[in-house]
Design an enzyme around this catalytic site. Structure first.
Site, PDB file in Angstrom:
ATOM      1  N   ASP A 158      12.208  31.443  10.056  1.00  0.00           N
ATOM      2  CA  ASP A 158      10.794  31.577   9.688  1.00  0.00           C
ATOM      3  C   ASP A 158      10.339  33.017   9.924  1.00  0.00           C
ATOM      4  O   ASP A 158      10.965  33.760  10.692  1.00  0.00           O
ATOM      5  CB  ASP A 158       9.920  30.651  10.553  1.00  0.00           C
ATOM      6  CG  ASP A 158      10.024  29.178  10.144  1.00  0.00           C
ATOM      7  OD1 ASP A 158      10.673  28.876   9.126  1.00  0.00           O
ATOM      8  OD2 ASP A 158       9.450  28.335  10.858  1.00  0.00           O
ATOM      9  N   ARG A 211      12.352  31.698   1.218  1.00  0.00           N
ATOM     10  CA  ARG A 211      11.141  30.882   1.105  1.00  0.00           C
ATOM     11  C   ARG A 211       9.958  31.847   0.964  1.00  0.00           C
ATOM     12  O   ARG A 211       9.844  32.800   1.729  1.00  0.00           O
ATOM     13  CB  ARG A 211      10.942  30.034   2.348  1.00  0.00           C
ATOM     14  CG  ARG A 211       9.568  29.337   2.379  1.00  0.00           C
ATOM     15  CD  ARG A 211       9.185  28.850   3.767  1.00  0.00           C
ATOM     16  NE  ARG A 211      10.100  27.849   4.261  1.00  0.00           N
ATOM     17  CZ  ARG A 211      10.354  27.665   5.571  1.00  0.00           C
ATOM     18  NH1 ARG A 211       9.776  28.426   6.489  1.00  0.00           N
ATOM     19  NH2 ARG A 211      11.188  26.727   5.946  1.00  0.00           N
TER      20      ARG A 211
HETATM   21  C1  LIG Z   1       7.225  24.635   4.320  1.00  0.00           C
HETATM   22  C2  LIG Z   1       6.339  25.712   4.851  1.00  0.00           C
HETATM   23  C3  LIG Z   1       6.879  26.710   5.622  1.00  0.00           C
HETATM   24  C4  LIG Z   1       6.080  27.747   6.096  1.00  0.00           C
HETATM   25  N1  LIG Z   1       6.656  28.777   6.809  1.00  0.00           N
HETATM   26  C5  LIG Z   1       5.902  29.817   7.177  1.00  0.00           C
HETATM   27  C6  LIG Z   1       6.469  30.960   7.804  1.00  0.00           C
HETATM   28  O1  LIG Z   1       7.671  31.043   8.055  1.00  0.00           O
HETATM   29  N2  LIG Z   1       5.649  31.982   8.142  1.00  0.00           N
HETATM   30  C7  LIG Z   1       4.297  31.952   7.879  1.00  0.00           C
HETATM   31  O2  LIG Z   1       3.601  32.927   8.179  1.00  0.00           O
HETATM   32  N3  LIG Z   1       3.730  30.870   7.322  1.00  0.00           N
HETATM   33  C8  LIG Z   1       4.488  29.813   6.955  1.00  0.00           C
HETATM   34  N4  LIG Z   1       3.900  28.740   6.346  1.00  0.00           N
HETATM   35  C9  LIG Z   1       2.415  28.621   6.297  1.00  0.00           C
HETATM   36  C10 LIG Z   1       1.842  29.325   5.086  1.00  0.00           C
HETATM   37  O3  LIG Z   1       1.997  30.713   5.226  1.00  0.00           O
HETATM   38  C11 LIG Z   1       0.349  29.007   4.924  1.00  0.00           C
HETATM   39  O4  LIG Z   1      -0.351  29.380   6.047  1.00  0.00           O
HETATM   40  C12 LIG Z   1       0.061  27.539   4.655  1.00  0.00           C
HETATM   41  O5  LIG Z   1       1.045  26.949   3.871  1.00  0.00           O
HETATM   42  C13 LIG Z   1      -1.275  27.402   3.926  1.00  0.00           C
HETATM   43  O6  LIG Z   1      -1.231  28.063   2.698  1.00  0.00           O
HETATM   44  P1  LIG Z   1      -1.212  27.314   1.283  1.00  0.00           P
HETATM   45  O7  LIG Z   1      -0.270  28.031   0.403  1.00  0.00           O
HETATM   46  O8  LIG Z   1      -0.938  25.876   1.482  1.00  0.00           O
HETATM   47  O9  LIG Z   1      -2.619  27.568   0.624  1.00  0.00           O
HETATM   48  P2  LIG Z   1      -4.109  27.653   1.136  1.00  0.00           P
HETATM   49  O10 LIG Z   1      -4.780  28.577   0.200  1.00  0.00           O
HETATM   50  O11 LIG Z   1      -4.197  27.942   2.602  1.00  0.00           O
HETATM   51  O12 LIG Z   1      -4.620  26.187   0.911  1.00  0.00           O
HETATM   52  C14 LIG Z   1      -4.702  25.611  -0.378  1.00  0.00           C
HETATM   53  C15 LIG Z   1      -5.025  24.139  -0.251  1.00  0.00           C
HETATM   54  O13 LIG Z   1      -3.926  23.476   0.383  1.00  0.00           O
HETATM   55  C16 LIG Z   1      -4.380  22.500   1.283  1.00  0.00           C
HETATM   56  N5  LIG Z   1      -4.032  22.908   2.663  1.00  0.00           N
HETATM   57  C17 LIG Z   1      -3.521  24.107   3.070  1.00  0.00           C
HETATM   58  N6  LIG Z   1      -3.300  24.111   4.401  1.00  0.00           N
HETATM   59  C18 LIG Z   1      -3.698  22.914   4.850  1.00  0.00           C
HETATM   60  C19 LIG Z   1      -3.745  22.307   6.134  1.00  0.00           C
HETATM   61  N7  LIG Z   1      -3.340  22.949   7.233  1.00  0.00           N
HETATM   62  N8  LIG Z   1      -4.215  21.046   6.232  1.00  0.00           N
HETATM   63  C20 LIG Z   1      -4.626  20.361   5.134  1.00  0.00           C
HETATM   64  N9  LIG Z   1      -4.617  20.890   3.890  1.00  0.00           N
HETATM   65  C21 LIG Z   1      -4.165  22.132   3.746  1.00  0.00           C
HETATM   66  C22 LIG Z   1      -5.877  22.428   1.124  1.00  0.00           C
HETATM   67  O14 LIG Z   1      -6.172  21.497   0.113  1.00  0.00           O
HETATM   68  C23 LIG Z   1      -6.216  23.836   0.654  1.00  0.00           C
HETATM   69  O15 LIG Z   1      -7.425  23.896  -0.041  1.00  0.00           O
HETATM   70  C24 LIG Z   1       4.686  27.729   5.820  1.00  0.00           C
HETATM   71  C25 LIG Z   1       4.151  26.723   5.028  1.00  0.00           C
HETATM   72  C26 LIG Z   1       4.952  25.732   4.524  1.00  0.00           C
HETATM   73  C27 LIG Z   1       4.348  24.706   3.632  1.00  0.00           C
END
Ligand SMILES: Cc1cc2nc3c(=O)[nH]c(=O)nc-3n(C[C@H](O)[C@H](O)[C@H](O)COP(=O)(O)OP(=O)(O)OC[C@H]3O[C@@H](n4cnc5c(N)ncnc54)[C@H](O)[C@@H]3O)c2cc1C
Length: 338
Positions: A158, A211
């Site tokens: 990650d 990723r």
């Molecule tokens: C499989 C996976 C691995 C990841 N690995 C990393 C990593 O290594 N490093 C890193 O910095 N980040 C990581 N992340 C987190 C990522 O960077 C984001 O912070 C997170 O995924 C929220 O962004 P989003 O793209 O979903 O969109 P956003 O713009 O944040 O959200 C879009 C929509 O998605 C839904 N949503 C988003 N988050 C949530 C929540 N917490 N609860 C409920 N609904 C939600 C809501 O409907 C929201 O309106 C990872 C995320 C995933 C899914």
């Protein structure tokens, strides 16, 4: 602490303060406040000592043991989704703590192998010693990857704070190329960082297993887009680079970690226009978030992988999830008050 019974009250007051910030200054400041709370030792103490928060946190976390993680992976698999299992923990302070995490991750790889669930593993660099000594991280990852190779599995490193990106990428490349772990090891790029277009170009040229996510940490405007719209535009652009014909020829298998339907739709449109096979990439989402979207995509023939965390060190992971969506915060407060 003198009076542990007052701890939930103190945290509640902090949350109410955060909500007032939301009211006065908007969502961005609330996110900043929550990301601060995710790293604050005092807040972690207040929340985890009471046990109340676990009621809400357990929506995002499979449980405390490796058996809980395997059971969750089995359930997720039965819904047509793959899994990536993550033993929770980050920013350890001693080599012994890093070694303990390493041993648990090795055990996790064994359990995945024995149980036959469709799951790989995700690890946090700071959990394996990055902040103590990068050499320690390298050595611990070496042990973990040995077991991944023996069990024919894969480990994703990650990405954490922007200050760690160079070191993390350096260690990833050393393990992948010099030590020959190749496809057993992967990495993560965060679309909110200005540098990510360059990093993706380089990783695509190397045929890396990457990723792409938006990024979950509090970053200064000197290194990351402060506005969500810019991060979203960057995500789509980087996704298209990862899906380009050149990238696929080099063996890149893109993984798109997002719950954002606009991002998902942009990728779907691109692959349709470019006639990219649906098994040439995968969507990834977090356990407990947008479950119906996960299943919908799988039913439409897309590959979907669910990131399933487990373990007792759930506090920072949980508060980052609160920071991503204010509605989670209302849910949390509602449960605290009940
Ligand atoms: C499989 C996976 C691995 C990841 N690995 C990393 C990593 O290594 N490093 C890193 O910095 N980040 C990581 N992340 C987190 C990522 O960077 C984001 O912070 C997170 O995924 C929220 O962004 P989003 O793209 O979903 O969109 P956003 O713009 O944040 O959200 C879009 C929509 O998605 C839904 N949503 C988003 N988050 C949530 C929540 N917490 N609860 C409920 N609904 C939600 C809501 O409907 C929201 O309106 C990872 C995320 C995933 C899914």
């Amino acid at each position: 602490m003198k009076n542990p019974k007052k701890l939930p009250l103190i945290f509640l007051i902090t949350l109410v303060g955060s909500l007032l910030l939301l009211y006065w200054f908007g969502e961005r400041w609330l996110r900043v406040m929550l990301l601060y709370l995710s790293t604050a030792v005092w807040a972690q103490y207040l929340v985890t000592q009471t046990g109340l928060a676990w009621r809400v946190a357990s929506r995002f976390i499979a449980g405390e043991t490796v058996d809980d993680a395997i059971a969750a992976a089995r359930t997720v698999n039965s819904r047509g989704l793959a899994a990536t299992l993550n033993y929770l923990g980050e920013h350890v302070h001693t080599p012994q703590e890093a070694a303990n995490a390493r041993d648990e991750i090795v055990r996790l790889l064994d359990c995945i192998h024995q149980s036959g669930v469709e799951a790989n593993v995700s690890v946090k660099p700071s959990q394996l010693g990055l902040n103590i000594d990068p050499v320690l991280l390298y050595e611990n990852l070496h042990v973990v990857l040995d077991r991944a190779r023996q069990t024919n599995n894969r480990v994703r490193i990650d990405m954490e704070e922007s200050s760690t990106v160079d070191t993390t990428l350096g260690i990833y490349r050393r393990l992948r190329d010099d030590d020959g772990y190749g496809r057993h090891v992967g990495v993560v790029i965060q679309a909110y960082l200005f540098r990510s277009a360059q990093d993706i170009a380089a990783l695509v040229a190397e045929g890396a297993w990457v990723r792409l996510c938006k990024g979950a940490y509090a970053e200064p405007p000197e290194v990351a887009f402060p506005q969500k719209a810019d991060t979203d535009a960057s995500f789509v652009q980087l996704a298209q680079t990862m899906l380009s014909a050149g990238a696929r020829q080099r063996g890149v298998f893109p993984c798109f970690a997002t719950h954002d339907e606009t991002m998902v739709q942009a990728i779907r449109q691109f692959v349709q226009v470019q006639q990219i096979p649906l098994d040439a990439f995968e969507f990834q989402m977090l356990y407990g978030i947008r479950r119906e979207l996960q299943e919908q995509l799988a039913a439409q023939g897309y590959r979907v992988r669910v990131y399933i965390p487990y373990g007792t060190a759930w506090y920072p992971y949980f508060v980052r999830r609160l920071a991503e969506r204010p509605a989670n915060l209302w849910f949390f407060i509602g449960n605290l008050l009940r």
